[in-house]
Design a protein around this motif. Structure first.
Motif, PDB file in Angstrom:
ATOM      1  N   GLU A  38     -11.080  -8.150  -5.359  1.00  0.00           N
ATOM      2  CA  GLU A  38     -11.706  -7.147  -6.268  1.00  0.00           C
ATOM      3  C   GLU A  38     -10.746  -5.677  -6.117  1.00  0.00           C
ATOM      4  OE1 GLU A  38     -15.861  -4.639  -6.294  1.00  0.00           O
ATOM      5  OE2 GLU A  38     -15.853  -6.603  -5.656  1.00  0.00           O
ATOM      6  N   ASN A  39     -10.266  -5.449  -5.052  1.00  0.00           N
ATOM      7  CA  ASN A  39      -9.389  -4.211  -4.806  1.00  0.00           C
ATOM      8  C   ASN A  39      -8.332  -4.350  -4.565  1.00  0.00           C
ATOM      9  OD1 ASN A  39     -12.000  -2.515  -4.720  1.00  0.00           O
ATOM     10  ND2 ASN A  39     -12.473  -3.305  -2.561  1.00  0.00           N
ATOM     11  N   ALA A  40      -7.607  -5.336  -5.140  1.00  0.00           N
ATOM     12  CA  ALA A  40      -6.183  -5.538  -4.736  1.00  0.00           C
ATOM     13  C   ALA A  40      -5.308  -4.534  -5.491  1.00  0.00           C
ATOM     14  CB  ALA A  40      -5.801  -7.128  -5.590  1.00  0.00           C
ATOM     15  N   PHE A  41      -5.849  -4.018  -6.785  1.00  0.00           N
ATOM     16  CA  PHE A  41      -5.032  -2.943  -7.552  1.00  0.00           C
ATOM     17  C   PHE A  41      -6.015  -1.861  -7.578  1.00  0.00           C
ATOM     18  CE2 PHE A  41      -3.332  -7.127  -8.939  1.00  0.00           C
ATOM     19  CZ  PHE A  41      -2.017  -6.816  -8.923  1.00  0.00           C
ATOM     20  N   VAL A  42      -5.638  -0.762  -6.720  1.00  0.00           N
ATOM     21  CA  VAL A  42      -6.511   0.350  -7.030  1.00  0.00           C
ATOM     22  C   VAL A  42      -5.566   1.492  -7.183  1.00  0.00           C
ATOM     23  CG1 VAL A  42      -8.122   2.085  -5.737  1.00  0.00           C
ATOM     24  CG2 VAL A  42      -8.302  -0.498  -5.433  1.00  0.00           C
TER      25      VAL A  42
ATOM     26  N   TYR B  14       0.770  -1.183   0.183  1.00  0.00           N
ATOM     27  CA  TYR B  14       0.205   0.054   0.012  1.00  0.00           C
ATOM     28  C   TYR B  14       0.707   1.290  -0.034  1.00  0.00           C
ATOM     29  CZ  TYR B  14      -3.499   3.428   1.699  1.00  0.00           C
ATOM     30  OH  TYR B  14      -4.368   4.608   1.717  1.00  0.00           O
ATOM     31  N   LEU B  15       0.609   2.178  -1.015  1.00  0.00           N
ATOM     32  CA  LEU B  15       1.369   3.422  -1.214  1.00  0.00           C
ATOM     33  C   LEU B  15       2.755   3.268  -1.404  1.00  0.00           C
ATOM     34  CD1 LEU B  15      -0.281   5.579   2.022  1.00  0.00           C
ATOM     35  CD2 LEU B  15      -0.583   5.854  -0.712  1.00  0.00           C
ATOM     36  N   CYS B  16       3.078   2.170  -1.903  1.00  0.00           N
ATOM     37  CA  CYS B  16       4.477   1.971  -2.336  1.00  0.00           C
ATOM     38  C   CYS B  16       4.722   2.620  -3.562  1.00  0.00           C
ATOM     39  CB  CYS B  16       4.772   0.503  -2.444  1.00  0.00           C
ATOM     40  SG  CYS B  16       6.677   0.217  -2.775  1.00  0.00           S
ATOM     41  N   SER B  17       4.888   3.987  -3.817  1.00  0.00           N
ATOM     42  CA  SER B  17       4.928   4.852  -4.894  1.00  0.00           C
ATOM     43  C   SER B  17       6.343   4.489  -5.705  1.00  0.00           C
ATOM     44  CB  SER B  17       4.919   6.376  -4.658  1.00  0.00           C
ATOM     45  OG  SER B  17       5.870   6.627  -3.632  1.00  0.00           O
ATOM     46  N   SER B  18       7.307   3.862  -5.041  1.00  0.00           N
ATOM     47  CA  SER B  18       8.375   3.512  -5.723  1.00  0.00           C
ATOM     48  C   SER B  18       8.358   2.410  -6.790  1.00  0.00           C
ATOM     49  CB  SER B  18       9.729   3.465  -4.961  1.00  0.00           C
ATOM     50  OG  SER B  18       9.354   2.341  -4.078  1.00  0.00           O
ATOM     51  N   LEU B  19       7.280   1.555  -6.518  1.00  0.00           N
ATOM     52  CA  LEU B  19       7.116   0.278  -7.175  1.00  0.00           C
ATOM     53  C   LEU B  19       6.903   0.489  -8.706  1.00  0.00           C
ATOM     54  CD1 LEU B  19       7.321  -2.826  -6.976  1.00  0.00           C
ATOM     55  CD2 LEU B  19       4.897  -2.831  -6.071  1.00  0.00           C
TER      56      LEU B  19
ATOM     57  N   SER C  34       4.925 -17.494  -8.738  1.00  0.00           N
ATOM     58  CA  SER C  34       4.244 -18.496  -7.626  1.00  0.00           C
ATOM     59  C   SER C  34       3.155 -19.371  -8.518  1.00  0.00           C
ATOM     60  CB  SER C  34       3.425 -17.876  -6.441  1.00  0.00           C
ATOM     61  OG  SER C  34       2.837 -18.958  -5.720  1.00  0.00           O
ATOM     62  N   PRO C  35       3.045 -20.863  -8.449  1.00  0.00           N
ATOM     63  CA  PRO C  35       2.324 -21.499  -9.104  1.00  0.00           C
ATOM     64  C   PRO C  35       0.912 -21.232  -8.637  1.00  0.00           C
ATOM     65  CG  PRO C  35       3.712 -22.736  -7.833  1.00  0.00           C
ATOM     66  CD  PRO C  35       4.314 -21.503  -7.557  1.00  0.00           C
ATOM     67  N   THR C  36       0.622 -20.969  -7.307  1.00  0.00           N
ATOM     68  CA  THR C  36      -0.762 -20.753  -6.635  1.00  0.00           C
ATOM     69  C   THR C  36      -0.567 -19.505  -5.801  1.00  0.00           C
ATOM     70  OG1 THR C  36      -1.389 -22.851  -6.954  1.00  0.00           O
ATOM     71  CG2 THR C  36      -2.442 -21.563  -5.517  1.00  0.00           C
ATOM     72  N   ILE C  37      -1.150 -18.336  -6.206  1.00  0.00           N
ATOM     73  CA  ILE C  37      -1.137 -17.315  -5.468  1.00  0.00           C
ATOM     74  C   ILE C  37      -2.668 -16.596  -5.267  1.00  0.00           C
ATOM     75  CG2 ILE C  37      -0.673 -15.308  -7.156  1.00  0.00           C
ATOM     76  CD1 ILE C  37       1.626 -14.656  -5.070  1.00  0.00           C
ATOM     77  N   SER C  38      -2.703 -16.107  -4.006  1.00  0.00           N
ATOM     78  CA  SER C  38      -3.804 -15.105  -3.548  1.00  0.00           C
ATOM     79  C   SER C  38      -3.386 -13.937  -3.378  1.00  0.00           C
ATOM     80  CB  SER C  38      -4.517 -15.871  -2.494  1.00  0.00           C
ATOM     81  OG  SER C  38      -5.607 -14.880  -1.919  1.00  0.00           O
ATOM     82  N   ILE C  39      -3.869 -12.810  -4.148  1.00  0.00           N
ATOM     83  CA  ILE C  39      -3.659 -11.432  -3.762  1.00  0.00           C
ATOM     84  C   ILE C  39      -4.951 -10.731  -3.231  1.00  0.00           C
ATOM     85  CG2 ILE C  39      -2.752  -9.299  -5.089  1.00  0.00           C
ATOM     86  CD1 ILE C  39      -1.958 -11.067  -7.341  1.00  0.00           C
ATOM     87  N   LYS C  40      -4.496 -10.280  -1.892  1.00  0.00           N
ATOM     88  CA  LYS C  40      -5.536  -9.723  -0.973  1.00  0.00           C
ATOM     89  C   LYS C  40      -5.896  -8.369  -1.434  1.00  0.00           C
ATOM     90  CE  LYS C  40      -6.158 -13.727   1.148  1.00  0.00           C
ATOM     91  NZ  LYS C  40      -7.221 -14.461   0.932  1.00  0.00           N
ATOM     92  N   ASP C  41      -7.012  -7.939  -0.850  1.00  0.00           N
ATOM     93  CA  ASP C  41      -7.509  -6.572  -0.867  1.00  0.00           C
ATOM     94  C   ASP C  41      -6.263  -5.440  -0.378  1.00  0.00           C
ATOM     95  OD1 ASP C  41     -10.210  -7.079  -1.342  1.00  0.00           O
ATOM     96  OD2 ASP C  41     -10.843  -7.146   0.756  1.00  0.00           O
ATOM     97  N   ASN C  42      -6.385  -4.374  -1.366  1.00  0.00           N
ATOM     98  CA  ASN C  42      -5.575  -3.412  -1.298  1.00  0.00           C
ATOM     99  C   ASN C  42      -4.027  -3.752  -1.362  1.00  0.00           C
ATOM    100  OD1 ASN C  42      -7.547  -1.298  -1.090  1.00  0.00           O
ATOM    101  ND2 ASN C  42      -8.017  -2.204   1.006  1.00  0.00           N
ATOM    102  N   ALA C  43      -3.589  -4.720  -1.736  1.00  0.00           N
ATOM    103  CA  ALA C  43      -2.300  -5.207  -1.763  1.00  0.00           C
ATOM    104  C   ALA C  43      -1.268  -4.453  -2.319  1.00  0.00           C
ATOM    105  CB  ALA C  43      -2.171  -6.646  -2.354  1.00  0.00           C
TER     106      ALA C  43
ATOM    107  N   ASN D   6      -2.657  -1.216  -3.429  1.00  0.00           N
ATOM    108  CA  ASN D   6      -3.381   0.030  -3.528  1.00  0.00           C
ATOM    109  C   ASN D   6      -2.447   1.469  -3.526  1.00  0.00           C
ATOM    110  OD1 ASN D   6      -5.046   2.360  -3.049  1.00  0.00           O
ATOM    111  ND2 ASN D   6      -6.505   1.144  -1.695  1.00  0.00           N
ATOM    112  N   SER D   7      -2.856   2.142  -4.447  1.00  0.00           N
ATOM    113  CA  SER D   7      -2.186   3.460  -4.443  1.00  0.00           C
ATOM    114  C   SER D   7      -0.623   3.330  -5.016  1.00  0.00           C
ATOM    115  CB  SER D   7      -2.468   4.411  -3.337  1.00  0.00           C
ATOM    116  OG  SER D   7      -3.750   4.660  -3.141  1.00  0.00           O
ATOM    117  N   CYS D   8      -0.474   2.393  -5.762  1.00  0.00           N
ATOM    118  CA  CYS D   8       1.075   2.283  -6.044  1.00  0.00           C
ATOM    119  C   CYS D   8       1.168   3.170  -7.590  1.00  0.00           C
ATOM    120  CB  CYS D   8       1.532   0.773  -6.281  1.00  0.00           C
ATOM    121  SG  CYS D   8       1.526  -0.055  -4.905  1.00  0.00           S
ATOM    122  N   SER D   9       1.342   4.364  -7.236  1.00  0.00           N
ATOM    123  CA  SER D   9       0.913   5.211  -8.439  1.00  0.00           C
ATOM    124  C   SER D   9       2.110   5.017  -9.709  1.00  0.00           C
ATOM    125  CB  SER D   9       1.178   6.629  -7.956  1.00  0.00           C
ATOM    126  OG  SER D   9       2.304   6.848  -7.244  1.00  0.00           O
TER     127      SER D   9
END
Length: 66
Positions: free
Chosen positions: A60-64, A18-23, A30-39, A41-44
């Protein structure tokens, strides 16, 4: 900056980057992965996501981007 998620990771937790603007680039091996809410989010500056996972659950909101 870029990150590579190794094959041993099975979950990217809620608000993990969250808020990792440098990313800019994510590679997920990963062969099986779960990406949770807001993982990622705001990586501008996130421009590329490479997903090499046949079994993926992305909440649903993993990438906002605001």
């Amino acid at each position: 900056n870029k990150i590579t998620i190794p094959s041993s990771v099975t979950e990217i937790g809620t608000s993990a980057f969250y808020l990792c603007s440098s990313l800019k680039k994510i590679t997920i091996h990963s062969p099986t992965i779960s990406i949770k809410d807001n993982a990622f989010n705001s990586c501008s500056n996130l421009k590329q996501i490479f997903l090499f996972s046949p079994t993926t659950s992305i909440n649903e909101n993993a990438f906002v981007f605001l």
